[in-house]
Design a protein around this motif. Structure first.
Motif, PDB file in Angstrom:
ATOM      1  N   SER A  71      10.798   5.768   8.374  1.00 31.34           N
ATOM      2  CA  SER A  71      10.123   5.216   7.199  1.00 31.34           C
ATOM      3  C   SER A  71      11.012   4.124   6.624  1.00 31.34           C
ATOM      4  O   SER A  71      12.238   4.193   6.721  1.00 31.34           O
ATOM      5  N   VAL A  72      10.388   3.127   6.031  1.00 28.52           N
ATOM      6  CA  VAL A  72      11.096   1.984   5.468  1.00 28.52           C
ATOM      7  C   VAL A  72      10.578   1.748   4.059  1.00 28.52           C
ATOM      8  O   VAL A  72       9.367   1.809   3.822  1.00 28.52           O
ATOM      9  N   LYS A  73      11.468   1.465   3.144  1.00 32.79           N
ATOM     10  CA  LYS A  73      11.049   1.147   1.777  1.00 32.79           C
ATOM     11  C   LYS A  73      10.650  -0.327   1.725  1.00 32.79           C
ATOM     12  O   LYS A  73      11.457  -1.194   2.011  1.00 32.79           O
ATOM     13  N   TRP A  74       9.388  -0.606   1.380  1.00 30.18           N
ATOM     14  CA  TRP A  74       8.915  -1.985   1.267  1.00 30.18           C
ATOM     15  C   TRP A  74       8.837  -2.445  -0.190  1.00 30.18           C
ATOM     16  O   TRP A  74       8.824  -3.638  -0.470  1.00 30.18           O
ATOM     17  N   ASP A  81       9.513 -10.472  -4.426  1.00 32.00           N
ATOM     18  CA  ASP A  81       8.868 -11.590  -3.701  1.00 32.00           C
ATOM     19  C   ASP A  81       9.658 -12.014  -2.464  1.00 32.00           C
ATOM     20  O   ASP A  81       9.787 -13.201  -2.169  1.00 32.00           O
ATOM     21  N   GLU A  82      10.182 -11.037  -1.759  1.00 32.44           N
ATOM     22  CA  GLU A  82      10.965 -11.321  -0.559  1.00 32.44           C
ATOM     23  C   GLU A  82      10.084 -11.252   0.682  1.00 32.44           C
ATOM     24  O   GLU A  82       8.910 -10.895   0.613  1.00 32.44           O
ATOM     25  N   ALA A  83      10.669 -11.551   1.812  1.00 39.53           N
ATOM     26  CA  ALA A  83       9.969 -11.462   3.093  1.00 39.53           C
ATOM     27  C   ALA A  83       9.712  -9.998   3.444  1.00 39.53           C
ATOM     28  O   ALA A  83      10.372  -9.085   2.919  1.00 39.53           O
ATOM     29  N   LEU A  84       8.774  -9.802   4.330  1.00 45.60           N
ATOM     30  CA  LEU A  84       8.490  -8.473   4.856  1.00 45.60           C
ATOM     31  C   LEU A  84       9.799  -7.885   5.392  1.00 45.60           C
ATOM     32  O   LEU A  84      10.561  -8.579   6.077  1.00 45.60           O
ATOM     33  N   PHE A 126      -1.026  -5.339  -2.199  1.00 45.84           N
ATOM     34  CA  PHE A 126      -1.713  -4.871  -3.403  1.00 45.84           C
ATOM     35  C   PHE A 126      -2.608  -3.698  -3.009  1.00 45.84           C
ATOM     36  O   PHE A 126      -2.989  -2.880  -3.827  1.00 45.84           O
ATOM     37  N   MET A 127      -2.948  -3.661  -1.723  1.00 51.58           N
ATOM     38  CA  MET A 127      -3.786  -2.602  -1.154  1.00 51.58           C
ATOM     39  C   MET A 127      -2.910  -1.778  -0.221  1.00 51.58           C
ATOM     40  O   MET A 127      -2.858  -2.040   0.971  1.00 51.58           O
ATOM     41  N   SER A 128      -2.208  -0.809  -0.763  1.00 54.32           N
ATOM     42  CA  SER A 128      -1.239  -0.061   0.045  1.00 54.32           C
ATOM     43  C   SER A 128      -1.483   1.442  -0.016  1.00 54.32           C
ATOM     44  O   SER A 128      -0.563   2.225   0.037  1.00 54.32           O
ATOM     45  N   ASP A 129      -2.717   1.817  -0.100  1.00 57.66           N
ATOM     46  CA  ASP A 129      -3.091   3.222  -0.243  1.00 57.66           C
ATOM     47  C   ASP A 129      -3.266   3.890   1.117  1.00 57.66           C
ATOM     48  O   ASP A 129      -4.340   4.360   1.466  1.00 57.66           O
ATOM     49  N   LEU A 145       2.231   2.988   2.411  1.00 54.68           N
ATOM     50  CA  LEU A 145       1.902   4.033   1.445  1.00 54.68           C
ATOM     51  C   LEU A 145       2.128   3.552   0.026  1.00 54.68           C
ATOM     52  O   LEU A 145       3.034   2.752  -0.228  1.00 54.68           O
ATOM     53  N   GLU A 146       1.349   4.077  -0.898  1.00 53.24           N
ATOM     54  CA  GLU A 146       1.485   3.670  -2.300  1.00 53.24           C
ATOM     55  C   GLU A 146       2.797   4.150  -2.919  1.00 53.24           C
ATOM     56  O   GLU A 146       3.165   3.723  -4.008  1.00 53.24           O
ATOM     57  N   THR A 147       3.530   4.980  -2.213  1.00 53.91           N
ATOM     58  CA  THR A 147       4.840   5.433  -2.684  1.00 53.91           C
ATOM     59  C   THR A 147       5.899   4.341  -2.573  1.00 53.91           C
ATOM     60  O   THR A 147       7.016   4.518  -3.052  1.00 53.91           O
ATOM     61  N   GLY A 148       5.548   3.232  -1.899  1.00 49.67           N
ATOM     62  CA  GLY A 148       6.510   2.155  -1.698  1.00 49.67           C
ATOM     63  C   GLY A 148       7.211   2.228  -0.356  1.00 49.67           C
ATOM     64  O   GLY A 148       8.112   1.448  -0.082  1.00 49.67           O
TER      65      GLY A 148
END
Length: 157
Positions: A71-74, A81-84, A126-129, A145-148
């Motif tokens: 898992s990765v924290k996005w 406002d950084e890169a993916l 914005f749509m991360s559900d 995931l909406e958890t970030g």
């Protein structure tokens, strides 16, 4: 008809957000699918039975723990406002022109290319559900995931 106008898409606001404007040349590459095409893609590549990520179970590859690795924290990159995140880019390792599908639910799938997704990922997230990012003829997958966090995995056909 395979696509609908972005203006007619329920989540178009994500790409027209005042704080994250998307250039017109990129907007033209963000193609929401029609209900029938989205349903067909979802049933073929995601799940025949479940219509939203909230309902996946072990019968569906996204609900199977064996699909997922790290898992990765996005969220912090998104907030700044950084890169993916590099971990996601390295996991996917796709060509810039790879067709990708951002799968929100059975009736809401967006098609674009990998280059455009990377350039506009802040808007998509914005749509991360539980949304899934899958590539055409690719096995690597990411679930946002909406958890970030994002789960990195490998889809088995």
């Amino acid at each position: 008809m395979n696509y609908i106008s972005l203006d007619d898409f329920k989540y178009a606001w994500a790409f027209r957000h005042q704080q994250l404007p998307v250039e017109e040349n990129l907007l033209s590459k963000i193609k929401p699918m029609s209900d029938s095409r989205a349903t067909n893609l979802w049933c073929t590549f995601v799940s025949r039975e479940k219509d939203h990520p909230d309902f996946f179970d072990t019968k569906d590859w996204p609900g199977n723990g064996k699909t997922w690795g790290n898992s990765v924290k996005w969220e912090s990159a998104w907030d700044n406002d950084e890169a993916l995140p590099e971990e996601i880019i390295n996991h996917l390792d796709w060509d810039e022109n790879t067709t990708v599908y951002y799968c929100l639910s059975r009736k809401h799938v967006i098609e674009t290319d990998w280059r455009t997704f990377k350039a506009t990922w802040l808007n998509f997230l914005f749509m991360s559900d539980g949304c899934l990012l899958i590539g055409k003829k690719r096995h690597q997958v990411v679930q946002f995931l909406e958890t970030g966090y994002a789960k990195l995995g490998k889809r088995v056909d």
